[in-house]
Design an enzyme around this catalytic site. Structure first.
Site, PDB file in Angstrom:
ATOM      1  N   LYS A 183     -28.425 -69.659 -39.528  1.00  0.00           N
ATOM      2  CA  LYS A 183     -26.976 -70.377 -40.009  1.00  0.00           C
ATOM      3  C   LYS A 183     -26.853 -72.105 -40.003  1.00  0.00           C
ATOM      4  O   LYS A 183     -26.971 -72.377 -38.211  1.00  0.00           O
ATOM      5  CB  LYS A 183     -25.821 -69.792 -39.207  1.00  0.00           C
ATOM      6  CG  LYS A 183     -24.333 -70.172 -39.854  1.00  0.00           C
ATOM      7  CD  LYS A 183     -22.610 -68.953 -38.975  1.00  0.00           C
ATOM      8  CE  LYS A 183     -23.017 -69.989 -38.087  1.00  0.00           C
ATOM      9  NZ  LYS A 183     -21.291 -69.328 -37.603  1.00  0.00           N
ATOM     10  N   ARG A 208     -16.790 -62.160 -37.483  1.00  0.00           N
ATOM     11  CA  ARG A 208     -18.344 -61.820 -36.348  1.00  0.00           C
ATOM     12  C   ARG A 208     -17.385 -62.218 -35.116  1.00  0.00           C
ATOM     13  O   ARG A 208     -17.960 -61.419 -34.259  1.00  0.00           O
ATOM     14  CB  ARG A 208     -19.365 -62.393 -37.092  1.00  0.00           C
ATOM     15  CG  ARG A 208     -19.885 -63.606 -37.120  1.00  0.00           C
ATOM     16  CD  ARG A 208     -19.967 -64.395 -35.157  1.00  0.00           C
ATOM     17  NE  ARG A 208     -20.925 -65.686 -35.507  1.00  0.00           N
ATOM     18  CZ  ARG A 208     -21.046 -66.659 -34.539  1.00  0.00           C
ATOM     19  NH1 ARG A 208     -19.638 -66.577 -34.066  1.00  0.00           N
ATOM     20  NH2 ARG A 208     -21.581 -67.590 -34.695  1.00  0.00           N
ATOM     21  N   HIS A 219      -7.725 -71.759 -36.524  1.00  0.00           N
ATOM     22  CA  HIS A 219      -8.021 -70.928 -37.346  1.00  0.00           C
ATOM     23  C   HIS A 219      -8.258 -69.493 -36.515  1.00  0.00           C
ATOM     24  O   HIS A 219      -8.637 -68.185 -37.997  1.00  0.00           O
ATOM     25  CB  HIS A 219      -8.756 -71.537 -37.667  1.00  0.00           C
ATOM     26  CG  HIS A 219      -9.138 -71.200 -38.934  1.00  0.00           C
ATOM     27  ND1 HIS A 219      -9.392 -70.879 -40.188  1.00  0.00           N
ATOM     28  CD2 HIS A 219     -11.066 -70.320 -39.279  1.00  0.00           C
ATOM     29  CE1 HIS A 219      -9.662 -70.450 -41.062  1.00  0.00           C
ATOM     30  NE2 HIS A 219     -11.436 -69.769 -40.238  1.00  0.00           N
ATOM     31  N   MET A 242     -13.520 -66.450 -25.758  1.00  0.00           N
ATOM     32  CA  MET A 242     -14.042 -66.079 -26.814  1.00  0.00           C
ATOM     33  C   MET A 242     -13.777 -67.886 -27.453  1.00  0.00           C
ATOM     34  O   MET A 242     -14.967 -68.050 -28.382  1.00  0.00           O
ATOM     35  CB  MET A 242     -12.960 -65.824 -28.639  1.00  0.00           C
ATOM     36  CG  MET A 242     -12.850 -64.393 -27.721  1.00  0.00           C
ATOM     37  SD  MET A 242     -15.011 -63.208 -27.749  1.00  0.00           S
ATOM     38  CE  MET A 242     -15.727 -63.901 -29.072  1.00  0.00           C
ATOM     39  N   GLY A 243     -13.492 -68.795 -27.060  1.00  0.00           N
ATOM     40  CA  GLY A 243     -12.876 -69.906 -26.853  1.00  0.00           C
ATOM     41  C   GLY A 243     -14.160 -71.164 -27.053  1.00  0.00           C
ATOM     42  O   GLY A 243     -14.723 -72.056 -27.554  1.00  0.00           O
ATOM     43  N   ASP A 295     -17.614 -71.947 -26.535  1.00  0.00           N
ATOM     44  CA  ASP A 295     -19.181 -71.941 -27.309  1.00  0.00           C
ATOM     45  C   ASP A 295     -20.026 -73.592 -26.544  1.00  0.00           C
ATOM     46  O   ASP A 295     -20.621 -73.572 -27.733  1.00  0.00           O
ATOM     47  CB  ASP A 295     -18.976 -71.507 -28.427  1.00  0.00           C
ATOM     48  CG  ASP A 295     -18.165 -72.881 -29.474  1.00  0.00           C
ATOM     49  OD1 ASP A 295     -17.708 -73.766 -28.932  1.00  0.00           O
ATOM     50  OD2 ASP A 295     -17.699 -71.888 -30.880  1.00  0.00           O
ATOM     51  N   GLY A 339     -17.636 -63.901 -24.523  1.00  0.00           N
ATOM     52  CA  GLY A 339     -18.277 -64.207 -26.633  1.00  0.00           C
ATOM     53  C   GLY A 339     -18.377 -65.574 -26.776  1.00  0.00           C
ATOM     54  O   GLY A 339     -17.955 -66.131 -27.508  1.00  0.00           O
TER      55      GLY A 339
HETATM   56  P1  NAD Z   1      -8.563 -74.074 -34.640  1.00  0.00           P
HETATM   57  O1  NAD Z   1      -9.040 -75.941 -34.104  1.00  0.00           O
HETATM   58  O2  NAD Z   1      -8.051 -73.960 -35.280  1.00  0.00           O
HETATM   59  O3  NAD Z   1      -7.773 -74.013 -32.820  1.00  0.00           O
HETATM   60  C1  NAD Z   1      -7.623 -74.536 -31.690  1.00  0.00           C
HETATM   61  C2  NAD Z   1      -7.038 -73.881 -30.938  1.00  0.00           C
HETATM   62  O4  NAD Z   1      -7.416 -74.632 -29.631  1.00  0.00           O
HETATM   63  C3  NAD Z   1      -5.118 -74.520 -31.376  1.00  0.00           C
HETATM   64  O5  NAD Z   1      -4.853 -72.732 -30.848  1.00  0.00           O
HETATM   65  C4  NAD Z   1      -5.017 -75.878 -29.983  1.00  0.00           C
HETATM   66  O6  NAD Z   1      -3.608 -75.865 -29.579  1.00  0.00           O
HETATM   67  C5  NAD Z   1      -5.501 -74.914 -28.705  1.00  0.00           C
HETATM   68  N1  NAD Z   1      -6.344 -76.133 -28.158  1.00  0.00           N
HETATM   69  C6  NAD Z   1      -7.390 -77.549 -28.703  1.00  0.00           C
HETATM   70  N2  NAD Z   1      -7.004 -78.166 -27.502  1.00  0.00           N
HETATM   71  C7  NAD Z   1      -6.398 -77.612 -26.386  1.00  0.00           C
HETATM   72  C8  NAD Z   1      -6.414 -78.233 -25.250  1.00  0.00           C
HETATM   73  N3  NAD Z   1      -7.353 -78.639 -24.446  1.00  0.00           N
HETATM   74  N4  NAD Z   1      -5.423 -77.177 -24.205  1.00  0.00           N
HETATM   75  C9  NAD Z   1      -4.891 -76.113 -24.473  1.00  0.00           C
HETATM   76  N5  NAD Z   1      -5.492 -75.845 -26.055  1.00  0.00           N
HETATM   77  C10 NAD Z   1      -6.010 -75.971 -26.995  1.00  0.00           C
HETATM   78  O7  NAD Z   1      -9.987 -73.859 -33.638  1.00  0.00           O
HETATM   79  P2  NAD Z   1     -10.879 -72.806 -34.140  1.00  0.00           P
HETATM   80  O8  NAD Z   1     -11.612 -72.159 -35.327  1.00  0.00           O
HETATM   81  O9  NAD Z   1      -9.423 -71.673 -34.028  1.00  0.00           O
HETATM   82  O10 NAD Z   1     -11.402 -72.075 -32.819  1.00  0.00           O
HETATM   83  C11 NAD Z   1     -10.914 -71.603 -31.443  1.00  0.00           C
HETATM   84  C12 NAD Z   1     -12.325 -71.798 -30.765  1.00  0.00           C
HETATM   85  O11 NAD Z   1     -13.133 -71.509 -30.563  1.00  0.00           O
HETATM   86  C13 NAD Z   1     -13.448 -73.314 -30.740  1.00  0.00           C
HETATM   87  O12 NAD Z   1     -13.458 -73.785 -29.277  1.00  0.00           O
HETATM   88  C14 NAD Z   1     -13.911 -73.217 -31.473  1.00  0.00           C
HETATM   89  O13 NAD Z   1     -15.279 -73.551 -30.814  1.00  0.00           O
HETATM   90  C15 NAD Z   1     -14.226 -71.521 -30.905  1.00  0.00           C
HETATM   91  N6  NAD Z   1     -15.289 -70.694 -31.359  1.00  0.00           N
HETATM   92  C16 NAD Z   1     -15.894 -70.071 -30.981  1.00  0.00           C
HETATM   93  C17 NAD Z   1     -16.500 -68.903 -31.553  1.00  0.00           C
HETATM   94  C18 NAD Z   1     -17.478 -67.568 -31.332  1.00  0.00           C
HETATM   95  O14 NAD Z   1     -18.339 -67.226 -30.869  1.00  0.00           O
HETATM   96  N7  NAD Z   1     -17.170 -67.399 -29.356  1.00  0.00           N
HETATM   97  C19 NAD Z   1     -16.751 -68.622 -33.285  1.00  0.00           C
HETATM   98  C20 NAD Z   1     -15.439 -69.587 -33.566  1.00  0.00           C
HETATM   99  C21 NAD Z   1     -14.970 -70.676 -32.858  1.00  0.00           C
END
Ligand code: NAD
Length: 340
Positions: A86, A130, A157, A238-239, A241, A311
């Site tokens: 990917k 996923r 998102h 999950m956030g 990464d 995750g």
């Molecule tokens: P997004 O940009 O659509 O949303 C970001 C979210 O994080 C929002 O709710 C925002 O308010 C919050 N946020 C940003 N900065 C912040 C801070 N300093 N304090 C508190 N909240 C904060 O992003 P998304 O597509 O929803 O992705 C969210 C996270 O998940 C990203 O960090 C992304 O990299 C991660 N992610 C992880 C995986 C995985 O497999 N673990 C896969 C995809 C995305």
């Protein structure tokens, strides 16, 4: 036709074809559902723990243009016969400049027997499902069976995918939502309404009520502190990464039991990176969730135990879902095949 026979016919057809299958983003949405993602991701985690599937080292670099982060995740699943990569990343100005998602990715699948390019598949929707499926697998295997209050921190998102997948794993009776800016919470409230489950906007300290808490933000500092978490809770982180991101108090790792998709990622780019760096836990304390799926580890052992799923997101999840998308789209006649 029996499932095995259909699969063999499909494999022969793909091997004898001289074309490359292209599956568009909208087609992925039509042919890959939450349930497919759950089954594929659970299978991949099991294969990884059994030594049948390997993720190759991840590359992720700032390219010095458009503030973009670009990289690739690759691997080989011998059990599912999925080989590929990917490729993509994060372009922070996309939505503002051109109305397209800031996250952009595409999956390339290769025939493991010959190395021939088999398919190019949109990776944006598949990444979201996923990721949500990984969280859902952790809830199935680690949350208390009677978990009834679900907390979610983050309303970007991914959050909607996370919430929908989680709601399918337990009989939740209430959802608590927190986001840095409350403006985004209505998207979660709307989904809760579709499931006829009450939704409440809360502050992080109210998460003490929750039995399962999902964190899905891009935060670089802890949002969920140890005193926001009650005994028996399952945390789904999950956030985080990437190196430097952080969502939970590292102290939680010393009071809870840690599980992950891939230990090597958990300790370097996952939520556990901070607890590892400060010596609160060591790598040996983190259990691959595939071991729980394979019944090689007990998982949760008491109703009071705090369990943590870190995750981090592995390439094999993407390849597994891309394989499902390729197969389903070809069968449905909605893939495009081009000579190559
Ligand atoms: P997004 O940009 O659509 O949303 C970001 C979210 O994080 C929002 O709710 C925002 O308010 C919050 N946020 C940003 N900065 C912040 C801070 N300093 N304090 C508190 N909240 C904060 O992003 P998304 O597509 O929803 O992705 C969210 C996270 O998940 C990203 O960090 C992304 O990299 C991660 N992610 C992880 C995986 C995985 O497999 N673990 C896969 C995809 C995305």
């Amino acid at each position: 036709m029996a499932k095995g026979t259909a699969k063999r016919k499909f494999d022969i057809m793909m091997k004898t074809s001289d074309g490359v299958v292209i599956v568009r983003e909208d087609v992925c949405r039509d042919v890959v559902k939450d349930r497919d993602a759950y089954v594929a991701v659970e299978g991949v985690f099991a294969a990884m723990a059994a030594g049948d599937a390997v993720n190759f080292p991840v590359v992720r670099e700032a390219i010095g243009h458009a503030d973009a982060l670009y990289g690739f995740k690759s691997g080989f699943d011998r059990a599912g016969m999925a080989l590929g990569v990917k490729s993509g990343g994060y372009w922070p100005q996309n939505m503002a400049n051109s109305g397209i998602s800031n996250h952009q990715s595409s999956v390339f699948l290769f025939d493991p027997d010959t190395g021939r390019l088999q398919a190019i598949i949109g990776g944006n929707y598949l990444t979201a499902v996923r990721t949500a499926a990984a969280a859902a697998v952790s809830i199935s295997h680690l949350a208390r069976p009677d978990a009834s209050i679900l907390g979610i921190m983050g309303a970007g998102h991914q959050s909607v995918f996370q919430l929908r997948a989680a709601l399918q794993r337990r009989q939740f009776s209430k959802i608590l939502g927190w986001n840095r800016s409350a403006d985004a919470l209505p998207r979660l409230a709307k989904l809760a309404d579709e499931y006829a489950i009450p939704f409440e906007a809360v502050t992080p300290d109210a998460m003490t009520q929750a039995d399962v808490i999902i964190t899905i933000t891009s935060s670089h500092q802890p949002l969920l502190m140890a005193d926001h978490v009650s005994p028996g809770t399952h945390l789904v982180c999950m956030g985080t990464d990437t190196k430097g991101k952080q969502e939970i108090d590292p102290a939680l790792f010393s009071i809870g039991t840690s599980f992950t998709d891939e230990v090597a990622q958990s300790v370097t780019i996952g939520e556990a990176q901070h607890a590892i760096a400060t010596g609160l836990i060591n790598e040996a304390a983190i259990v691959p969730i595939g071991r729980v799926i394979n019944k090689d580890h007990a998982g949760r052992t008491s109703d009071d135990e705090i369990t943590i799923f870190d995750g981090t997101g592995v390439g094999l999840q993407d390849l597994a879902l891309a394989s499902v998308a390729m197969r389903r789209a070809v069968e449905a006649g909605s893939a495009t095949t081009v000579s190559f």
